[in-house]
Design an enzyme around this catalytic site. Sequence first.
Site, PDB file in Angstrom:
ATOM      1  CB  THR A  66      21.027 110.132 -16.502  1.00 12.47           C
ATOM      2  OG1 THR A  66      20.712 110.601 -15.687  1.00 12.47           O
ATOM      3  CG2 THR A  66      19.708 109.810 -17.258  1.00 12.47           C
ATOM      4  CB  ALA A 114      23.055 117.494 -20.601  1.00 12.69           C
TER       5      ALA A 114
END
Lengths: 268, 213
Positions: A66, A114
């Site tokens: 990310t 996540a």
Amino acid sequence: MALEEIAGLKFSNGSDLFKGDRLLADDCLQASFNLQIPRFCDPVQFLKQYSEDGDSNVKIQFDHGTTTLAFKFQQGVIIAVDSRATAGQWIASQTVKKVIEINRFLLGTMAGGAADCSFWERLLAKQCRLYELRNKERISVAAASKLLANMVYGYKGMGLSMGTMICGWDKRGPGLYYVDSDGTRLANYTFSVGSGSTYAYGVLDSGYRWDLSVDEAVALGRRAIYHATHRDAYSGGVVNIYHMKETGWVKVSQDDVFDLHYKYLRKE
Amino acid sequence: MECLIGIRGKDFVLMAGDSVAGRSVVAMKKDHDKMYQLSNRLLMAACGEGGDTVQFAEYIAKNIQLYRMRNGYDLSTKAAASFTRRNLADYLRSSTPYFVNLLIGGYDDSDGADLYYMDYLGSMVKLPFGVHGYGSFFVLSVMDRYYKEDMTRDEALVLLQRCIDEIHERFIINLNSFKVKIVDKEGIHVMKDLRPTTKPPEETPGTQSMDIV
């Protein structure tokens, strides 16, 4: 605790510590033991067999990869994130919401696992609300980030993966803290977290000034994420931008990096 | 990649730590203070694993404050250092060891200024000067050469500056800012940040640069 009753477990520690006040005991236990781990289980060892070089036929690859960034400037805090989730080489999603809205004055970003980020930040939202109800005032960014850091420190070494930035506005003005699953907690003016963070830092550091206007700051954040998604294979999708003001956060924009690529190309 | 330096003087302890907080190859914060106040006249510099340093330092600091509240007077430096070492040693073989290296500097009326050096394995020794980190490879010899007993504050600061310059000269990692504090009879004093004074490399006189055409 409902789960305690269903599972048929008895937590005797509570009644020893707080001889009279069972309600207080429950509350304190709730705050510190949010994920009950059976004593015989070592999560890291257990998960090893499912990793890339493990024995099992089933391979679990956690969502990683990310680019997220946030920076303080005179008009508040700008938060910019990408939206790609990868499980190994597979792009699991291009539309992940990596900014978690803790409350109107607190935002958290998601980098690393996540599930870890969303779970712990949602738990943080609960703790922040409890703080508000008990103290009749909003929690400071420093306190909120400290709560999160202390919570995850309790699970250190058990395989949590979380690199988050807690951004908010409190009595002391704009606040920005970096908290990760090692238990590190740092305060600074600019942070970037994730596999693409080094690329984002490059653009962010060279364009950053304290006295940017809101539009310039938003453009800088957007540019930095775009450049990171360009170079880092594990970042991409859309750029989501939030602006934390004195009156709370606002979602500024959402732009596909593909479109941004041609837009920036045309401008030059 | 972190460096902590402690120097004991006549009636004070000078402590310094680099101010970079890094995560793998990134410098996340460049003005990070690694020294924690345990009490009025006790200072602890801690380096090591990310969360462990802060959590351990705050745990020790709060317990020292608790002692003060219960008994009405501060723990001596020797006792505080022993307490800290005992905690490190007890947790070492538990499921949650603290991976922290420490320097504890303090002043009390009975023993004067003292500096204790502790590592994550729970070993402790009282020293006139101590260094943690890769910086120690470069700095310990500088200390051995120039340290004297009963130095004044200015002499100690000059010695510290020499150390920082040597680190800047030879250590591959860029540590260009150190937070500095002094502990003495009056308490803990925050000094100005110290930076290396060596100039960037220039042409060494007497040599000509060769242009390879």
